[in-house]
Scaffold this motif. Structure first.
Motif, short mmCIF file in Angstrom:
data_model
loop_
_atom_site.label_atom_id
_atom_site.label_comp_id
_atom_site.label_asym_id
_atom_site.label_seq_id
_atom_site.Cartn_x
_atom_site.Cartn_y
_atom_site.Cartn_z
N ALA A 311 0.82 -1.03 0.04
CA ALA A 311 -0.09 -0.02 -0.09
C ALA A 311 0.91 1.25 0.02
N PRO A 312 1.73 1.50 -1.11
CA PRO A 312 2.52 2.56 -1.11
C PRO A 312 1.92 3.87 -0.92
N ASP A 313 0.57 3.97 -1.48
CA ASP A 313 -0.09 5.35 -1.15
C ASP A 313 -0.80 5.40 0.18
N ARG A 314 -0.42 4.73 1.03
CA ARG A 314 -0.94 4.95 2.51
C ARG A 314 -0.08 5.75 3.14
N THR A 315 -0.70 6.98 3.68
CA THR A 315 0.17 7.92 4.61
C THR A 315 -0.74 8.17 5.90
N TRP A 316 0.07 8.82 6.76
CA TRP A 316 -0.27 9.06 8.04
C TRP A 316 -0.03 10.73 8.41
N SER A 317 -0.90 11.22 9.06
CA SER A 317 -0.76 12.64 9.73
C SER A 317 0.55 12.47 10.42
N TRP A 318 1.45 13.44 10.72
CA TRP A 318 2.50 13.45 11.69
C TRP A 318 1.93 13.07 13.07
N HIS A 319 0.95 13.49 13.43
CA HIS A 319 0.32 13.19 14.67
C HIS A 319 -0.02 11.92 15.30
N ASP A 320 -0.90 11.20 14.09
CA ASP A 320 -1.16 10.02 13.89
C ASP A 320 -0.10 8.91 13.91
N TRP A 321 0.90 9.33 13.05
CA TRP A 321 2.19 8.24 12.98
C TRP A 321 2.81 8.34 14.09
N SER A 322 3.17 9.54 14.82
CA SER A 322 3.84 9.66 15.97
C SER A 322 3.02 8.83 17.09
N ARG A 323 2.01 8.90 17.25
CA ARG A 323 1.09 8.34 18.57
C ARG A 323 0.99 6.77 18.02
N HIS A 324 0.67 6.35 16.85
CA HIS A 324 0.50 4.92 16.83
C HIS A 324 1.54 4.10 16.36
N TYR A 325 2.67 4.90 15.85
CA TYR A 325 3.80 4.04 15.32
C TYR A 325 4.93 4.24 16.33
N ARG A 326 5.49 5.62 16.03
CA ARG A 326 6.80 5.88 16.65
C ARG A 326 6.77 5.82 18.15
N ASP A 327 5.67 6.30 18.90
CA ASP A 327 5.69 6.36 20.27
C ASP A 327 4.85 5.22 20.92
N HIS A 328 4.62 3.98 20.24
CA HIS A 328 3.76 2.81 20.77
C HIS A 328 5.07 2.10 21.30
N PRO A 329 5.01 1.50 22.39
CA PRO A 329 6.23 0.78 23.04
C PRO A 329 6.31 -0.71 22.12
N VAL A 330 5.30 -1.21 21.57
CA VAL A 330 5.71 -2.39 20.63
C VAL A 330 5.71 -1.98 19.33
N THR A 331 4.74 -1.30 18.67
CA THR A 331 4.85 -0.86 17.33
C THR A 331 6.01 -0.07 16.89
N GLY A 332 6.62 0.75 17.92
CA GLY A 332 7.87 1.73 17.90
C GLY A 332 9.07 0.83 17.65
N VAL A 333 9.17 -0.45 18.19
CA VAL A 333 10.31 -1.37 17.93
C VAL A 333 10.44 -1.62 16.55
N VAL A 334 9.33 -1.79 15.84
CA VAL A 334 9.41 -2.19 14.36
C VAL A 334 9.51 -1.17 13.60
N THR A 335 8.87 0.06 13.90
CA THR A 335 8.89 1.25 13.15
C THR A 335 10.46 1.95 13.26
N ARG A 336 11.00 1.70 14.30
CA ARG A 336 12.43 2.14 14.10
C ARG A 336 13.30 1.37 13.36
N SER A 337 12.76 0.17 13.04
CA SER A 337 13.73 -0.76 12.12
C SER A 337 13.64 -0.40 10.67
N LEU A 338 12.49 0.16 10.30
CA LEU A 338 12.28 0.61 8.98
C LEU A 338 12.56 2.03 8.55
N GLU A 339 12.55 2.10 7.14
CA GLU A 339 12.79 3.61 6.81
C GLU A 339 11.60 4.23 6.52
#
Length: 378
Positions: A311-339
């Motif tokens: 889904a290359p067209d899938r984007t997030w607002s900075w707020h939603d991405w930070s909340r649900h990806y970067r700052d999540h204690p589990v999802t954040g681990v995977v997030t930091r391993s990707l570009e």
């Protein structure tokens, strides 16, 4: 003249004392509403299901003048201080273990007011926030101890699931992530989240990313388990251990013995020789299972984020991405391993997201849109 509502109050309960002046001298139609709500215990039990005729009658009584404001006031007072049980002191976690107290006569009325909130016509004046605070205090999802009350928490979950609007949905997302599955009414929380999401037409991909459990992990990826008065407030275990989800994706358990020695184990998280005793067996099993559940959630998140390559067209607002990806204690681990990369509103091209922004220390504008870098996905 005797007060027809006198029996629904409890002079020993703080919430009952605070709300009683607002329920004194009511006109007949509002007094009927209060008496009806006070009978909630006949229609609301450990199965967390509302009797249909009782619900229908409640909705009819809520149409009366003044009913809306009365319900909101009662719930606002229920969210205040120590909530219904008047306790917010961490030391109570020690004194209350094993104690059984008789139910307050005002408790059915509190539950009735909570359930009625879900059938109000509008979520205004911070109603959903009050309901969520009641839910957190009565399901031990706070930093300080409050006496747990499953029926009150379940009623708050149910009301949030029924309440119209997106504000209640936001509160439900947060509760779903934070409430431990070990509490009895967690199942009604899950149902409430699904019901509200379906009503609002939340897409399946958004539902998946917003309901990833946090497993009680702190921002540094740790969960401390301890004896009464130590570790996570909602978990009094007869063992001292620290579960850690590392940035490498490894889950470890550090077991501390009676002599202060610590031994680290990884999956399947076996304990050191001689550590297990009859007193600790159940708690050890729970710790191991909890660590395994964290590992399972991490594996599921790896697979989910890898699927974003499709889904290359899938984007997030900075707020939603930070909340649900970067700052999540589990999802954040995977997030930091990707570009990742981001794009500003006035730009056509995406630019790489600096690693500093993955650590919440960058300065990407809040208007940015974020996506997984297509070449790096998977």
């Amino acid at each position: 003249m005797s007060d027809p509502l006198a029996h629904v109050f409890d002079p020993g309960n703080g919430w009952s004392t605070r709300i009683r002046p607002h329920l004194t001298g009511l006109p007949p139609h509002l007094a009927e509403l209060v008496l009806h709500l006070a009978a909630s215990d006949a229609f609301w039990n450990w199965r967390y299901k509302v009797d249909t005729p009782w619900k229908r009658r409640t909705k009819a009584l809520l149409k009366a003048d003044g009913a809306d404001a009365l319900v909101r006031r009662a719930v606002r007072e229920l969210a205040a201080g120590g909530s219904f049980h008047d306790q917010g002191d961490p030391e109570h976690v020690i004194r209350e273990i094993g104690q059984v107290k008789p139910p307050s006569p005002a408790r059915p009325l509190a539950i009735g007011f909570l359930l009625a909130c879900g059938w109000l016509r509008a979520d205004t004046d911070g109603l959903s926030a009050d309901l969520a605070l009641v839910a957190r205090k009565n399901s031990q999802a706070m930093d300080t101890y409050h006496r747990v009350d499953h029926e009150i928490a379940g009623a708050a979950f149910t009301a949030l699931g029924d309440l119209p609007g997106s504000a209640a949905m936001e509160e439900l997302w947060d509760l779903h992530q934070r409430i431990t599955p070990s509490i009895h009414p967690q199942r009604v929380l899950v149902k409430s989240v699904k019901r509200a999401a379906a009503r609002l037409g939340i897409p399946a991909d958004e539902f998946a990313e917003r309901t990833v459990p946090r497993h009680g992990l702190e921002p540094d990826g740790t969960l401390t388990v301890g004896w009464i008065g130590r570790g996570a407030l909602w978990w009094n275990a007869s063992v001292d251990a620290v579960i850690t989800l590392h940035d490498t994706g490894t889950v470890t358990v550090d077991w501390s013995d009676d002599n202060g020695r610590t031994t680290r184990t990884t999956a399947p998280f076996r304990t050191p020789n001689g550590y297990k005793t009859p007193l600790r067996t159940d708690s050890i099993t729970l710790v191991r299972r909890y660590a395994q559940d964290i590992a399972k959630t991490l594996a599921a998140e790896r697979a989910r984020l890898a699927s974003l390559a499709d889904a290359p067209d899938r984007t997030w607002s900075w707020h939603d991405w930070s909340r649900h990806y970067r700052d999540h204690p589990v999802t954040g681990v995977v997030t930091r391993s990707l570009e990742w990369e981001y794009r500003l509103p006035d730009e056509d091209a995406f630019r790489p997201l600096d690693p500093a922004d993955l650590d919440a220390g960058g300065a990407v504008p809040a208007t940015a849109r974020v996506r997984l870098r297509p070449a790096a996905a998977g």
